[in-house]
Design a protein around this motif. Structure first.
Motif, mmCIF file in Angstrom:
data_model
loop_
_atom_site.group_PDB
_atom_site.id
_atom_site.type_symbol
_atom_site.label_atom_id
_atom_site.label_comp_id
_atom_site.label_asym_id
_atom_site.label_seq_id
_atom_site.Cartn_x
_atom_site.Cartn_y
_atom_site.Cartn_z
ATOM 1 N N GLY A 123 0.665 -0.859 -0.591
ATOM 2 C CA GLY A 123 -0.588 -0.065 -0.188
ATOM 3 C C GLY A 123 0.393 1.540 -0.167
ATOM 4 N N ASP A 124 2.370 1.189 1.119
ATOM 5 C CA ASP A 124 2.603 2.318 0.024
ATOM 6 C C ASP A 124 3.459 2.935 -2.201
ATOM 7 O OD1 ASP A 124 2.827 2.412 2.588
ATOM 8 O OD2 ASP A 124 5.420 1.509 2.721
ATOM 9 N N ILE A 125 3.244 4.191 -1.478
ATOM 10 C CA ILE A 125 3.341 4.594 -3.067
ATOM 11 C C ILE A 125 5.033 4.787 -2.649
ATOM 12 C CG2 ILE A 125 2.585 6.052 -4.732
ATOM 13 C CD1 ILE A 125 -0.126 5.887 -3.578
ATOM 14 N N ILE A 126 5.596 4.807 -3.692
ATOM 15 C CA ILE A 126 7.280 4.885 -3.651
ATOM 16 C C ILE A 126 7.340 6.781 -5.206
ATOM 17 C CG2 ILE A 126 9.623 4.847 -4.509
ATOM 18 C CD1 ILE A 126 9.431 1.486 -3.795
ATOM 19 N N ASN A 178 -1.069 7.064 4.092
ATOM 20 C CA ASN A 178 -1.824 7.287 4.416
ATOM 21 C C ASN A 178 -1.081 8.441 4.940
ATOM 22 O OD1 ASN A 178 -2.607 4.385 5.360
ATOM 23 N ND2 ASN A 178 -1.278 4.227 7.233
ATOM 24 N N SER A 179 -1.235 8.894 3.298
ATOM 25 C CA SER A 179 -1.029 9.982 2.813
ATOM 26 C C SER A 179 -0.197 11.474 3.199
ATOM 27 C CB SER A 179 -3.131 11.260 3.303
ATOM 28 O OG SER A 179 -4.040 10.752 2.675
ATOM 29 N N ASN A 180 0.886 10.658 4.773
ATOM 30 C CA ASN A 180 2.603 11.201 4.980
ATOM 31 C C ASN A 180 3.171 10.937 4.519
ATOM 32 O OD1 ASN A 180 0.936 12.526 7.082
ATOM 33 N ND2 ASN A 180 0.802 10.179 8.196
ATOM 34 N N GLU A 181 4.200 11.810 3.568
ATOM 35 C CA GLU A 181 5.256 11.355 3.100
ATOM 36 C C GLU A 181 6.176 10.819 3.954
ATOM 37 O OE1 GLU A 181 7.536 12.741 -1.007
ATOM 38 O OE2 GLU A 181 5.442 13.461 -0.410
ATOM 39 N N ILE A 182 6.821 9.884 4.228
ATOM 40 C CA ILE A 182 8.101 9.221 4.999
ATOM 41 C C ILE A 182 9.744 9.108 4.044
ATOM 42 C CG2 ILE A 182 6.568 8.905 6.802
ATOM 43 C CD1 ILE A 182 7.588 6.167 6.259
#
Length: 464
Positions: free
Chosen positions: A319-322, A356-360
């Motif tokens: 589910g993460d988006i690179i 989850n809409s947060n960029e890390i």
């Protein structure tokens, strides 16, 4: 006297009226403009633009240097032409015949190392190199990588040769001027000019093979394969490899393997004898192709994390988006795979991901590629983990982790089983699998040997 004076006055008035009318209606008006108002917010351009300084585009030096570093490659293969129906159907004989193919290559060192396309030299029994000064040499094949379509050759010249330095293909920009240099139609080195039309181009998104080409509109024709794509400074930024055309000739676009990938393949072949692939360990798709659940249209959506991979150890999640890698934007899967092709196992990369809409930011250590898609068989395999060996005993093989639908439709449930041989060639590692697949004949039957969870052996025969 009074009458004459009246006539003179009338004539004088008429002349004044006539002169005034001319001034008002016919004489061009003079416009006075304050010098401070002469500046315009628009940029005026003359066509064609005329070079006015040494900083303007000039192909001459780059072209003159490049043509001497591009060579003609002749590939001689021996094939057997069938002389009877028995030969035709069973391939058991025939008359040996020499077939000649041609292409281009690029000298990358003064002592005679040459990079070209793998498809230019495939199945060669003899390789001949002709320099731009018409000197001819026999070449030795040092190594190849079919996945990136790169091959490395070596000749032994009597003196140092002109060569091209690798540029940084990650820095090329859309619209940048480039030159394509090669030997189309068996001509000597020919130069064509164009611009960078696209980067990280995947020619067939349905194909699971690696593809991340530089696209250019510099004319490339048969025989250009393996030639040089250079910038106006004469730096090698790509190896010309393909055109897309119904006729096989240039129709507006051509494609090149980026120089960072070609250089890394060459260095791996020289140092290790094969290509070292640093793998993140994910199964992903372009974010734009995710049917529901996300609003992102750019990036790589992580669909699955491979067990024991760098991604697994770094805590990446399905589910993460690179969104970027080492600061380089990732819009699609080809951006990611193209960059990773320039890396090796144990290299460390920095991923910017959306969760989850947060960029890390997540650091990931690349590991040796322990998974492999066997396209010929419709299977995906991975090297056995210590847990697999503990469960199944001390066996040598690779674990089948995925299979295409036709296996299941044929009631073959292969997932979770261990592939131990292909045509009786042991498959104890991914490298063994690649070697076994490379030795398969296109038109012959094959067999695979697997071991199930109970330790039982199963042999499956497959025919084309």
């Amino acid at each position: 006297m009074k009458k004459i004076s009246s006539l003179f006055l009338l004539a004088l008035i008429s002349g004044a009226v006539t002169l005034g009318a001319y001034k008002v209606f016919f004489e061009p008006r003079q416009v006075i403009t304050d010098a401070s108002e002469r500046q315009t917010p628009f940029i005026n351009t003359s066509f064609p633009a005329v070079a006015t300084s040494a900083d303007d585009v000039n192909f001459i030096e780059a072209a003159e240097n490049t043509v001497h570093a591009v060579v003609h490659v002749k590939n001689v293969t021996i094939s057997k032409a069938p002389t009877s129906l028995f030969d035709f159907y069973y391939g058991s004989g025939g008359t040996p015949r020499a077939q000649v193919g041609t292409g281009s290559g690029v000298i990358i060192s003064p002592d005679g190392y040459i990079v070209t396309n793998n498809h230019v030299i495939a199945n060669a029994t003899e390789l001949q190199i002709t320099l731009n000064n018409n000197k001819t040499y026999t070449a030795e094949l040092i190594g190849t990588d079919a996945e990136t379509d790169i091959a490395l050759l070596k000749i032994d010249p009597e003196e140092d040769l002109p060569y091209l330095a690798f540029g940084d293909s990650n820095q090329v920009r859309l619209g940048e001027w480039v030159l394509a240099v090669g030997n189309p139609f068996n001509l000597t080195s020919t130069v064509t000019a164009g611009i960078i039309s696209a980067k990280a181009r995947d020619l067939d998104e349905r194909d699971d093979r690696f593809q991340s080409f530089i696209q250019t509109d510099a004319a490339v024709n048969p025989g250009n394969s393996g030639g040089a794509l250079v910038n106006i400074r004469g730096e090698l930024i790509g190896i010309n490899t393909a055109i897309t055309s119904q006729t096989g000739s240039y129709v507006g676009y051509s494609f090149a393997v980026p120089s960072n990938i070609a250089r890394k393949v060459v260095e791996d072949i020289m140092e290790f004898g094969n290509v070292q692939i640093g793998n993140i360990g994910i199964r992903g798709i372009d974010a734009k192709n995710v049917s529901e659940g996300i609003d992102e249209t750019e990036g790589v959506y992580i669909d699955e994390i491979i067990e024991d991979s760098g991604a697994d150890q770094a805590g990446l999640q399905s589910g993460d988006i690179i969104k970027s890698i080492d600061g380089i934007k990732v819009s699609k899967f080809a951006d990611l795979t193209g960059y990773l092709r320039s890396k090796r196992p144990n290299d460390r990369v920095s991923l910017s991901i959306l969760r989850n809409s947060n960029e890390i930011t997540v650091p990931v250590t690349l590991l040796k590629n322990t998974t492999y898609d066997i396209r010929n068989l419709g299977l995906s395999v991975k090297e056995l983990s210590q847990e697999d060996i503990r469960k199944m005993g001390d066996i040598e093989g690779v674990k089948i982790v995925n299979s295409v639908s036709y296996w299941k439709e044929g009631n073959f449930d292969l997932e979770g089983k261990v592939l131990v041989a292909i045509n009786d060639m042991k498959t104890a590692s991914i490298d063994d699998v690649k070697e076994a697949i490379s030795n398969l004949s296109k038109y012959r039957s094959l067999s695979i040997l697997v071991i199930n969870e109970n330790g039982e052996r199963e042999r499956i025969y497959i025919r084309d």
